[in-house]
Write a protein that holds these residues in place. Structure first.
Motif, PDB file in Angstrom:
ATOM      1  N   VAL A 152     -15.110  -7.121   5.956  1.00  0.00           N
ATOM      2  CA  VAL A 152     -14.216  -8.279   6.031  1.00  0.00           C
ATOM      3  C   VAL A 152     -14.710  -9.385   5.097  1.00  0.00           C
ATOM      4  CG1 VAL A 152     -13.331 -10.101   7.548  1.00  0.00           C
ATOM      5  CG2 VAL A 152     -13.459  -7.747   8.369  1.00  0.00           C
ATOM      6  N   LEU A 153     -16.024  -9.630   5.108  1.00  0.00           N
ATOM      7  CA  LEU A 153     -16.600 -10.655   4.222  1.00  0.00           C
ATOM      8  C   LEU A 153     -16.348 -10.314   2.758  1.00  0.00           C
ATOM      9  CD1 LEU A 153     -20.015 -11.219   6.038  1.00  0.00           C
ATOM     10  CD2 LEU A 153     -18.323 -13.011   5.569  1.00  0.00           C
ATOM     11  N   GLY A 154     -16.616  -9.051   2.395  1.00  0.00           N
ATOM     12  CA  GLY A 154     -16.473  -8.654   1.000  1.00  0.00           C
ATOM     13  C   GLY A 154     -15.044  -8.708   0.506  1.00  0.00           C
ATOM     14  N   LEU A 155     -14.109  -8.235   1.320  1.00  0.00           N
ATOM     15  CA  LEU A 155     -12.708  -8.273   0.899  1.00  0.00           C
ATOM     16  C   LEU A 155     -12.186  -9.705   0.857  1.00  0.00           C
ATOM     17  CD1 LEU A 155     -11.406  -5.132   2.810  1.00  0.00           C
ATOM     18  CD2 LEU A 155     -11.671  -5.399   0.338  1.00  0.00           C
ATOM     19  N   SER A 156     -12.724 -10.579   1.700  1.00  0.00           N
ATOM     20  CA  SER A 156     -12.386 -12.001   1.617  1.00  0.00           C
ATOM     21  C   SER A 156     -12.916 -12.600   0.321  1.00  0.00           C
ATOM     22  CB  SER A 156     -12.954 -12.731   2.829  1.00  0.00           C
ATOM     23  OG  SER A 156     -12.759 -14.121   2.725  1.00  0.00           O
ATOM     24  N   TRP A 157     -14.105 -12.161  -0.095  1.00  0.00           N
ATOM     25  CA  TRP A 157     -14.715 -12.633  -1.355  1.00  0.00           C
ATOM     26  C   TRP A 157     -13.832 -12.324  -2.561  1.00  0.00           C
ATOM     27  CZ3 TRP A 157     -16.442  -9.075  -5.152  1.00  0.00           C
ATOM     28  CH2 TRP A 157     -17.102  -9.643  -6.248  1.00  0.00           C
ATOM     29  N   LEU A 158     -13.052 -11.236  -2.490  1.00  0.00           N
ATOM     30  CA  LEU A 158     -12.192 -10.858  -3.615  1.00  0.00           C
ATOM     31  C   LEU A 158     -11.121 -11.902  -3.908  1.00  0.00           C
ATOM     32  CD1 LEU A 158     -11.502  -7.057  -3.030  1.00  0.00           C
ATOM     33  CD2 LEU A 158     -12.892  -8.080  -4.844  1.00  0.00           C
ATOM     34  N   ARG A 159     -10.721 -12.679  -2.890  1.00  0.00           N
ATOM     35  CA  ARG A 159      -9.643 -13.658  -3.030  1.00  0.00           C
ATOM     36  C   ARG A 159      -8.361 -12.997  -3.557  1.00  0.00           C
ATOM     37  NH1 ARG A 159     -12.736 -16.054  -0.292  1.00  0.00           N
ATOM     38  NH2 ARG A 159     -13.604 -18.151  -0.608  1.00  0.00           N
ATOM     39  N   ALA A 160      -8.073 -11.805  -3.064  1.00  0.00           N
ATOM     40  CA  ALA A 160      -6.877 -11.081  -3.496  1.00  0.00           C
ATOM     41  C   ALA A 160      -5.658 -11.586  -2.737  1.00  0.00           C
ATOM     42  CB  ALA A 160      -7.049  -9.579  -3.283  1.00  0.00           C
ATOM     43  N   ASP A 161      -4.544 -11.736  -3.454  1.00  0.00           N
ATOM     44  CA  ASP A 161      -3.292 -12.111  -2.800  1.00  0.00           C
ATOM     45  C   ASP A 161      -2.732 -10.963  -1.981  1.00  0.00           C
ATOM     46  OD1 ASP A 161      -2.894 -14.850  -3.891  1.00  0.00           O
ATOM     47  OD2 ASP A 161      -2.902 -13.778  -5.801  1.00  0.00           O
ATOM     48  N   ARG A 162      -3.006  -9.742  -2.424  1.00  0.00           N
ATOM     49  CA  ARG A 162      -2.611  -8.578  -1.642  1.00  0.00           C
ATOM     50  C   ARG A 162      -3.506  -7.408  -1.983  1.00  0.00           C
ATOM     51  NH1 ARG A 162       1.829  -4.947  -3.298  1.00  0.00           N
ATOM     52  NH2 ARG A 162       2.022  -4.949  -5.556  1.00  0.00           N
ATOM     53  N   ILE A 163      -3.641  -6.489  -1.025  1.00  0.00           N
ATOM     54  CA  ILE A 163      -4.475  -5.305  -1.191  1.00  0.00           C
ATOM     55  C   ILE A 163      -3.595  -4.071  -1.043  1.00  0.00           C
ATOM     56  CG2 ILE A 163      -6.396  -3.977  -0.220  1.00  0.00           C
ATOM     57  CD1 ILE A 163      -7.662  -6.621   0.609  1.00  0.00           C
ATOM     58  N   VAL A 164      -3.690  -3.177  -2.016  1.00  0.00           N
ATOM     59  CA  VAL A 164      -2.921  -1.937  -2.031  1.00  0.00           C
ATOM     60  C   VAL A 164      -3.916  -0.779  -1.970  1.00  0.00           C
ATOM     61  CG1 VAL A 164      -1.234  -0.543  -3.300  1.00  0.00           C
ATOM     62  CG2 VAL A 164      -1.144  -3.047  -3.430  1.00  0.00           C
ATOM     63  N   ALA A 165      -3.568   0.287  -1.275  1.00  0.00           N
ATOM     64  CA  ALA A 165      -4.437   1.458  -1.184  1.00  0.00           C
ATOM     65  C   ALA A 165      -3.683   2.711  -1.581  1.00  0.00           C
ATOM     66  CB  ALA A 165      -4.995   1.614   0.233  1.00  0.00           C
ATOM     67  N   SER A 166      -4.418   3.690  -2.075  1.00  0.00           N
ATOM     68  CA  SER A 166      -3.832   4.999  -2.321  1.00  0.00           C
ATOM     69  C   SER A 166      -3.601   5.692  -0.976  1.00  0.00           C
ATOM     70  CB  SER A 166      -4.800   5.841  -3.157  1.00  0.00           C
ATOM     71  OG  SER A 166      -5.945   6.184  -2.384  1.00  0.00           O
ATOM     72  N   PRO A 167      -2.825   6.783  -0.939  1.00  0.00           N
ATOM     73  CA  PRO A 167      -2.805   7.590   0.278  1.00  0.00           C
ATOM     74  C   PRO A 167      -4.232   7.982   0.648  1.00  0.00           C
ATOM     75  CG  PRO A 167      -1.052   8.279  -1.192  1.00  0.00           C
ATOM     76  CD  PRO A 167      -1.893   7.294  -1.963  1.00  0.00           C
ATOM     77  N   LEU A 168      -4.520   8.063   1.944  1.00  0.00           N
ATOM     78  CA  LEU A 168      -5.894   8.242   2.412  1.00  0.00           C
ATOM     79  C   LEU A 168      -6.236   9.726   2.573  1.00  0.00           C
ATOM     80  CD1 LEU A 168      -6.001   5.429   5.133  1.00  0.00           C
ATOM     81  CD2 LEU A 168      -6.403   5.284   2.675  1.00  0.00           C
ATOM     82  N   ASN A 169      -7.311  10.140   1.922  1.00  0.00           N
ATOM     83  CA  ASN A 169      -7.796  11.511   2.038  1.00  0.00           C
ATOM     84  C   ASN A 169      -8.715  11.589   3.258  1.00  0.00           C
ATOM     85  OD1 ASN A 169      -8.714  14.098   1.744  1.00  0.00           O
ATOM     86  ND2 ASN A 169      -9.623  13.809  -0.275  1.00  0.00           N
ATOM     87  N   VAL A 170      -8.277  12.278   4.304  1.00  0.00           N
ATOM     88  CA  VAL A 170      -9.062  12.338   5.534  1.00  0.00           C
ATOM     89  C   VAL A 170     -10.092  13.462   5.516  1.00  0.00           C
ATOM     90  CG1 VAL A 170      -7.163  11.351   6.865  1.00  0.00           C
ATOM     91  CG2 VAL A 170      -7.394  13.836   6.723  1.00  0.00           C
ATOM     92  N   GLY A 171      -9.969  14.416   4.566  1.00  0.00           N
ATOM     93  CA  GLY A 171     -10.873  15.557   4.529  1.00  0.00           C
ATOM     94  C   GLY A 171     -10.330  16.725   5.334  1.00  0.00           C
ATOM     95  N   THR A 172     -11.185  17.735   5.539  1.00  0.00           N
ATOM     96  CA  THR A 172     -10.783  18.929   6.301  1.00  0.00           C
ATOM     97  C   THR A 172     -11.957  19.381   7.165  1.00  0.00           C
ATOM     98  OG1 THR A 172     -11.518  20.440   4.563  1.00  0.00           O
ATOM     99  CG2 THR A 172      -9.235  19.700   4.449  1.00  0.00           C
TER     100      THR A 172
END
Length: 411
Positions: A152-172
């Motif tokens: 939470v601290l690190g992503l707050s440090w980014l000061r990003a207006d929005r965060i986008v993620a790729s589809p999540l690879n959960v593994g097998t």
């Protein structure tokens, strides 16, 4: 221009991988340690060092928990690295007290508390109990608490207006946890990624509960890398060095390019041949009150030659259940279809202009600093026209003229 952070989770995600990507991008490890020291939690240290994953240079961050003998034990989560000792079992209230009593910034405390509550709700659903009765196992350990608050601290440090993620690879495959051996993704992780695009590739558990919690708790959209002017890239390493696929979480930040952001919305549909037209007005009002972005009716022909009504509702994904509840309780449908669409929207604001009849709001649509649309608010025009005893179209024309005088179009 808005600042965007993109999380490439093609090799999964975990709390320590996210911290590694942030440090690799430029977050000072000393600054991270100083912020985490505001949390009343002892008996650990944070180590950061450079590693290679499939030839790729990356940063590995470890939360090393001190044992009674004074020696550290690395509790890194980065895929295939389990907990050597049984961690203490902490309840939700105990963890929330740790956060509340800390000297962290209020926004960080609020976000971290919300994430821990969400995790407790997922665990409670898995075990058939209440969030207050849940005692965390793996995620109640010191290292996992540090991972979540640090993320939470690190992503707050980014000061990003929005965060986008790729589809999540959960593994097998399977993963060993305190309650036994579970298929990937384990139960709590599966609940945390509900409504999020996921897939399975690669051996083992690639998406940990802390990784799922942090990514889904911050990302507002999922998909390919959006158009942006890249300013930096960080690679956070997992514990294993897997051949052929760099075991890293990649973090890309930059200014969004001139295109308007793409948003995901749900389109809900219900068709009825026994809905009284008198109910259409109240139904529309309640759907908008439930958070619908738009609602409209279409006349259709149904089975047995009966005329019917197709109700179409556009909602944000988080408002789906509320909208469906209205459709089931206020209409006569026995089922609701849904599909996910993407939409592109302009940045919007309402500016007030002065007309000879009184103030009127004008809704302005922009993209990349350019104004594409400027339309007077009809309700304002109607209110002013009624008060002054003039035609609505006169007020409308006056508002358009006032806006153009105040904001002339560049020649």
């Amino acid at each position: 221009m808005s600042r965007v952070a993109y999380l490439d989770c093609s090799s999964g995600a975990s709390g320590d991988m996210l911290l590694g990507a942030l440090v690799d991008l430029g977050l000072s490890a000393d600054a991270l340690r100083a912020e985490l020291a505001k949390l009343p939690l002892k008996g650990y240290r944070i180590e950061a060092h450079k590693v290679h994953r499939s030839g790729l240079h990356a940063t590995k961050v470890d939360v090393v928990v001190e044992t009674e003998a004074g020696q550290g034990h690395d509790h890194g989560h980065g895929h295939g690295h389990g907990h050597g000792d049984q961690p203490p079992h902490r309840g939700l209230r105990e963890i929330l007290d740790l956060v509340d009593k800390s000297a962290l910034e209020p926004a960080v405390k609020d976000r971290a508390a919300r994430l821990f509550r969400r995790l407790a709700e997922a665990e409670a659903a898995v075990h058939g109990t209440t969030p207050e009765e849940i005692h965390f196992h793996e995620v109640g350990a010191v290292d996992s608490i540090v991972d979540i608050v640090g993320g939470v601290l690190g992503l707050s440090w980014l000061r990003a207006d929005r965060i986008v993620a790729s589809p999540l690879n959960v593994g097998t495959g399977t993963v060993s946890m305190s309650h036994g051996v579970f298929s990937v993704p384990p139960p709590a992780t599966a609940l945390l990624v509900q409504g999020v695009p996921v897939y399975g590739a690669g051996e083992g558990e690639l998406l940990t509960p802390t990784g799922a919690l942090l990514v889904t708790g911050h990302a507002t959209a999922y998909g390919p890398l959006p158009p942006l002017r890249s300013e930096g890239v960080g690679h956070g390493a997992g514990s294993r060095d897997t051949p052929g696929r760099p075991n890293v979480l990649r973090l890309i930040v930059g200014e969004e390019a001139g295109t308007a952001p793409s948003q995901k919305v749900l389109v809900l549909e219900a068709e009825m041949d026994d809905l009284s037209p008198q109910l259409c007005g109240p139904l529309l009002e309640k759907l908008f009150a439930a958070g619908a972005l738009d609602v409209y009716y279409t006349a259709i022909q149904m089975k047995k030659g009966r005329p019917g009504i197709l109700v179409t509702v556009i909602v944000e994904p988080g408002r789906r259940e509320a909208a469906e509840e209205v459709l089931f309780s206020e209409a006569t449908t026995l089922g609701v279809r849904r599909q996910e669409w993407e939409r592109t929207v302009l940045d919007r604001e309402v500016v007030t202009v002065e007309t000879p009849y009184g103030p009127v709001g004008v809704k302005v649509g922009r993209r990349g600093g350019r104004v594409y649309n400027a339309q007077p608010e009809f309700d304002d025009c109607q209110r002013v026209a009624t008060a002054r005893g003039v035609a609505v179209k006169e007020v409308w024309a006056a508002a358009v003229a006032a806006y153009r005088t105040r904001h002339p179009t560049p020649s």
